[in-house]
Design a protein around this motif. Structure first.
Motif: not given
Length: 339
Positions: A119-126, A191-195, A227-230, A237-241
């Motif tokens: 996932q991190i690798q894909s995130l960095l590609q994006h 992943l959302p936190d890294v993004a 864009l980073f986490l399609p 992404k919002m860190a919501y339930t």
């Protein structure tokens, strides 16, 4: 007009309407297919970007530190060992019962980190697709005595992730922490936190103190995360339930009306930021029936919608977006809250 003529007229009218509806359906299907084809093309280009990362499990390395190998570990990871701290402190820490329990709990939860690596690798590609100048970092996992203020650190060419802050909402390590924070201490939030950390590096801080400027600042962050986490949900992404995200969606018009009716957009009142933009138990409308249900940070949600509307309705590049001021974005966004 005779009844027969009226009947013929109505039939012709109905036929025209039916043909128009059929035409609209065809147009909609075409637009959806075109959009999907465009997205698939972009994703193929992103997948071809050469990014290779390794995961350095410093949490495991430190768990195996001894007096004999400490010097070697410090040489490999000098940025994790403050110079003024004597070696005896580190050796003592490796034997500390709390640290030993943290080691065990992290190992149980993260014995396999391969999914996150992909996932991190894909995130960095994006990220590199949109910002080629971004450097692929060393990715290091650590334990941090549950330092939830710094769950992810991004600095220079280092990405450091504190695994003991992602052990699950109900983990006993978090028993003294407020519930609204504990909800984000889950594995799916890594992943959302890294993004978020990458987005924060790319988005300039607000140029003025208005509530609108701060909303748009967070809106830009959220747009980048889109864009980073399609493949991620809006709630993640919002860190919501899911319930919190559904509430924000269902009440978008009411939230917006509240901001407009009270003339908050250009206000510089400092309390608006903790009320609507910062982590908290809930957003503070000071309306009893709403405050009991509203999630925190609804201002970020509205900012996200405004920025998304701006990008949809204007032919501007991503880099132009990041350089454009909040008022310009808002005025050109044609934003209308979902009813």
């Amino acid at each position: 007009m005779a009844l027969k003529d009226k009947g013929n007229y109505l039939c012709r009218y109905d036929n025209i309407i039916m043909k128009y509806i059929k035409f609209l359906k065809i147009v909609i299907v075409f637009c959806v297919l075109w959009s999907c084809a465009k997205e698939n093309k972009i994703e193929k280009e992103i997948a071809a970007i050469p990014v290779e990362i390794g995961i350095e499990r410093f949490d495991r390395i430190f768990a195996d530190v001894t007096e004999e190998n400490l010097a070697d570990v410090k040489m490999r990871y000098p940025f994790l060992f403050p110079e003024k701290t004597p070696d005896s402190v580190w050796i003592q820490k490796t034997k500390d019962t709390i640290q030993l329990e943290i080691n065990n709990e992290v190992e149980k939860a993260f014995s396999n980190f391969s999914t996150e690596k992909e996932q991190i690798q894909s995130l960095l590609q994006h990220i590199k697709y949109y910002f080629p100048e971004v450097i692929v970092p060393r990715v290091i996992t650590v334990t941090s005595n549950v330092d939830y203020q710094r769950k992810v650190i991004l600095s220079d060419n280092l990405l450091i992730i504190s695994l003991d802050t992602y052990l699950g909402t109900d983990h006993h390590f978090y028993s003294g922490i407020q519930s609204y924070l504990k909800g984000r201490f889950v594995r799916d939030q890594i992943l959302p936190d890294v993004a978020t950390m990458y987005a924060k590096q790319l988005v300039e801080l607000p140029r003025n103190r208005t509530f609108l400027a701060n909303m748009i600042y967070y809106g830009k962050e959220m747009y980048l995360k889109d864009l980073f986490l399609p493949g991620f949900l809006g709630s993640q992404k919002m860190a919501y339930t899911e319930d919190q995200f559904a509430w924000a969606q269902a009440n978008e018009e009411e939230i917006w009306r509240y901001f407009i009716d009270r003339q908050l957009l250009y206000s510089t009142e400092a309390d608006l930021l903790p009320r609507f933009l910062y982590p908290a138990p809930f957003s503070k409308f000071y309306l009893e029936e709403i405050d009991q249900e509203a999630p925190d940070r609804v201002g970020q949600y509205i900012g996200w919608k405004i920025v998304s509307s701006y990008m949809k309705n204007n032919n501007v590049s991503l880099r132009q977006l990041l350089l454009t001021d909040a008022e310009t974005i808002f005025n050109a966004s044609k934003y209308k809250p979902v009813r």
